[in-house]
Design an enzyme around this catalytic site. Structure first.
Site, PDB file in Angstrom:
ATOM      1  N   HIS A 141      46.394  43.725  39.409  1.00 22.61           N
ATOM      2  CA  HIS A 141      45.439  42.872  40.122  1.00 22.61           C
ATOM      3  C   HIS A 141      46.248  41.991  41.075  1.00 22.61           C
ATOM      4  O   HIS A 141      47.402  41.649  40.787  1.00 22.61           O
ATOM      5  CB  HIS A 141      44.707  42.018  39.087  1.00 22.61           C
ATOM      6  CG  HIS A 141      43.595  41.177  39.636  1.00 22.61           C
ATOM      7  ND1 HIS A 141      43.812  39.977  40.271  1.00 22.61           N
ATOM      8  CD2 HIS A 141      42.259  41.357  39.632  1.00 22.61           C
ATOM      9  CE1 HIS A 141      42.658  39.452  40.628  1.00 22.61           C
ATOM     10  NE2 HIS A 141      41.688  40.271  40.261  1.00 22.61           N
ATOM     11  N   ASP A 218      49.642  40.320  31.825  1.00 18.00           N
ATOM     12  CA  ASP A 218      48.356  39.842  32.316  1.00 18.00           C
ATOM     13  C   ASP A 218      47.286  40.383  31.365  1.00 18.00           C
ATOM     14  O   ASP A 218      46.959  41.570  31.396  1.00 18.00           O
ATOM     15  CB  ASP A 218      48.156  40.358  33.746  1.00 18.00           C
ATOM     16  CG  ASP A 218      46.764  40.049  34.286  1.00 18.00           C
ATOM     17  OD1 ASP A 218      45.945  39.477  33.547  1.00 18.00           O
ATOM     18  OD2 ASP A 218      46.514  40.397  35.455  1.00 18.00           O
ATOM     19  N   LYS A 244      36.132  35.460  31.389  1.00 14.65           N
ATOM     20  CA  LYS A 244      35.888  36.877  31.090  1.00 14.65           C
ATOM     21  C   LYS A 244      35.772  37.093  29.581  1.00 14.65           C
ATOM     22  O   LYS A 244      35.441  38.186  29.123  1.00 14.65           O
ATOM     23  CB  LYS A 244      37.040  37.739  31.624  1.00 14.65           C
ATOM     24  CG  LYS A 244      37.179  37.729  33.143  1.00 14.65           C
ATOM     25  CD  LYS A 244      38.335  38.615  33.554  1.00 14.65           C
ATOM     26  CE  LYS A 244      38.851  38.348  34.941  1.00 14.65           C
ATOM     27  NZ  LYS A 244      37.947  38.767  36.013  1.00 14.65           N
TER      28      LYS A 244
HETATM   29  N1  C6P Z   1      39.414  40.457  37.829  1.00 19.18           N
HETATM   30  C1  C6P Z   1      37.451  41.781  38.385  1.00 19.18           C
HETATM   31  O1  C6P Z   1      36.293  41.903  38.782  1.00 19.18           O
HETATM   32  P1  C6P Z   1      40.809  35.148  37.580  1.00 19.18           P
HETATM   33  O2  C6P Z   1      40.156  35.358  38.890  1.00 19.18           O
HETATM   34  O3  C6P Z   1      42.038  34.270  37.684  1.00 19.18           O
HETATM   35  O4  C6P Z   1      39.884  34.699  36.507  1.00 19.18           O
HETATM   36  O5  C6P Z   1      41.317  36.570  37.073  1.00 19.18           O
HETATM   37  C2  C6P Z   1      42.230  37.276  37.853  1.00 19.18           C
HETATM   38  C3  C6P Z   1      42.519  38.593  37.223  1.00 19.18           C
HETATM   39  C4  C6P Z   1      43.803  38.861  36.789  1.00 19.18           C
HETATM   40  N2  C6P Z   1      44.114  40.004  36.184  1.00 19.18           N
HETATM   41  C5  C6P Z   1      43.199  40.959  35.971  1.00 19.18           C
HETATM   42  C6  C6P Z   1      43.608  42.211  35.260  1.00 19.18           C
HETATM   43  C7  C6P Z   1      41.879  40.756  36.383  1.00 19.18           C
HETATM   44  O6  C6P Z   1      40.975  41.692  36.152  1.00 19.18           O
HETATM   45  C8  C6P Z   1      41.533  39.556  37.042  1.00 19.18           C
HETATM   46  C9  C6P Z   1      40.141  39.325  37.560  1.00 19.18           C
HETATM   47  C10 C6P Z   1      38.024  40.389  38.255  1.00 19.18           C
HETATM   48  O7  C6P Z   1      38.147  42.736  38.081  1.00 19.18           O
HETATM   49  C11 C6P Z   1      37.786  39.581  39.475  1.00 19.18           C
HETATM   50  S1  C6P Z   1      38.653  40.205  40.884  1.00 19.18           S
END
Ligand code: C6P
Length: 428
Positions: A141, A218, A244
């Protein structure tokens, strides 16, 4: 001085035969699901973007603002003491979810992005210098890519990438070759948000350590979906987002080993992260507060503690069983019911989390998602913040269905029916 409530962190042992999750009953805990969208039952298949919240979490936010709202670590009065107890007690709950013994190793952040940036700025700027190698993967990501790009540009360091197979599995043979470069850090996702691939984190961590690297994982798509035991994984840094994992937006976590955190400089300066401040110098607070400058999102972290308890009560093994079943069902039903559909990622549910990316040939995924919305089905479409992965797969964009404890086989049937309508409307 602030202390974290030191309750023993229990290590859970699951019963040998696990009763399956009753997702239909669980849905009753999620008030938002009880609604119609465009005249149809809401079918929420975007939990990888953000999960829905159980009533227990919503009630905790409500109760906090109605009864306890005050700043933490500052007031010598009942409300502030209650707010502080809730905020620090939530740390203990999250420690239990991750099987962390010392809750001081849990740093509150806003989300996984901030957790990873914290490491890149604090640890990275101290330890990475010219010519050093950082190993990442092609499936990261942007949150686990761009902070390392910024660091590498600033320090003139090198980024190397573990490639993927066409099925979306990391090339472990190439990882072995990259480890010969003696990287300082290896950073990879536990579960891919786009392909669902579950990476062999324990094995990769062991090999990275043998090569002398530190490891950052991550866990944004792992903690909400499967048992995560940071002690068993053995990594150095582990990041995830609360929103999440059934928790509120604004809640996030960085876990790291105490000795690393103690040796790292602060990420941000300000109130709460100091012990003493003079005009020309300051001393830092103990961990975790050294990394928590300013008034935090108190309610959000309290809510995340409640979410952590909710997940533990469900049983993370049972949640993983449930999502494995849903993935197997989707990978079986979608190609039969929606002829011609393109599916991506590993086809083996054993190494895949609850994420199913797809395309209908001849239909842009944004159009597919818009038509699905007419039937109350919410999916995400686009590059899902993994542009390099889409480039590697030679895809402009994908649509993606993703699951949680409240997802049912009926939801996947509704997706299949909606996609048949997409095909009918576009004549493909
Ligand atoms: N993925 C998705 O729709 P944040 O935005 O900081 O809460 O999460 C970032 C992030 C980091 N690592 C992984 C593996 C992720 O999936 C995500 C967030 C969301 O897939 C929003 S782009």
């Amino acid at each position: 001085m602030t202390t974290i409530e030191e309750r023993p962190v229990a290590t859970e042992t699951e019963a040998p035969a696990r009763a399956p999750l009753d997702a239909a009953a669980i849905r009753a805990d999620f008030p938002i699901l009880d609604q119609s969208v465009n005249g149809h039952r809401l079918v929420y298949l975007d939990s990888a973007a953000t999960s829905q919240k159980p009533r227990a979490v919503i009630d905790a936010l409500d109760a906090y603002y109605r009864q306890d709202n005050a700043n933490v670590h500052r007031g010598i009065y009942a409300l502030s003491e209650r707010a502080t107890a809730g905020y620090e007690g939530a740390r203990v709950k999250v420690a239990k979810l991750l099987n962390v013994n010392d809750p001081h190793e849990i740093i509150w952040t806003r989300n996984a992005t901030e957790s990873i940036n914290l490491v890149a700025y604090s640890w990275g700027r101290k330890h990475i210098s010219r010519g050093d190698v950082i190993v990442l993967t092609e499936m990261e990501h942007h949150a686990n890519l761009v902070p390392w790009q910024l660091l590498a540009q600033e320090k003139d360091a090198d980024l190397e990438f573990i490639p993927i197979t066409d099925d979306g599995v990391l090339r472990q043979d190439v990882f072995d070759v990259l480890l010969r470069l003696k990287p300082k850090l290896v950073a990879f996702t536990h579960v891919s948000n786009t392909l669902g691939t579950i990476n062999p984190v324990e094995d990769m961590t062991r090999r990275a350590h043998e090569a002398g690297a530190l490891v950052l994982i991550d866990g944004a798509q792992a903690v909400p979906h499967l048992p995560v035991d940071v002690q068993a994984i053995g990594a150095d840094f582990y990041a995830f987002s609360g929103h999440k994992a059934l928790g509120p937006t604004g809640s996030g976590v960085l876990w790291a080993r105490r000795e690393l955190l103690e040796a790292m400089p602060p990420f941000m300066g300000g109130g709460d992260m100091i012990r003493e401040v003079h005009l020309r110098r300051s001393d830092w607070n103990d961990i975790p507060w050294k990394f928590e400058a300013g008034t935090p999102d108190i309610a959000a972290q309290i809510g995340l503690g409640v979410a952590a308890d909710y997940l533990r009560d469900l049983g993370m093994d049972r949640l993983r069983d449930h999502e494995r079943d849903l993935v197997g069902y989707a990978l079986d039903v979608l190609p039969r019911e929606v002829p011609g559909i393109d599916l991506y990622g590993p086809m083996d549910p054993e190494i895949r989390g609850g994420v199913v990316p797809f395309n209908i040939p001849g239909v842009h995924p944004h159009d597919a998602a818009q038509v699905l919305d007419r039937f109350g089905v919410a999916v995400r479409a686009g590059h899902h913040c993994t542009m390099p992965l889409h480039e590697r797969l030679d895809l402009g964009a994908t649509a993606r269905a993703s699951f949680q404890c409240y997802t049912t086989r009926d939801d996947i049937d509704a997706l299949a029916n909606g996609l048949k309508e997409v095909q009918r409307l576009f004549g493909v």
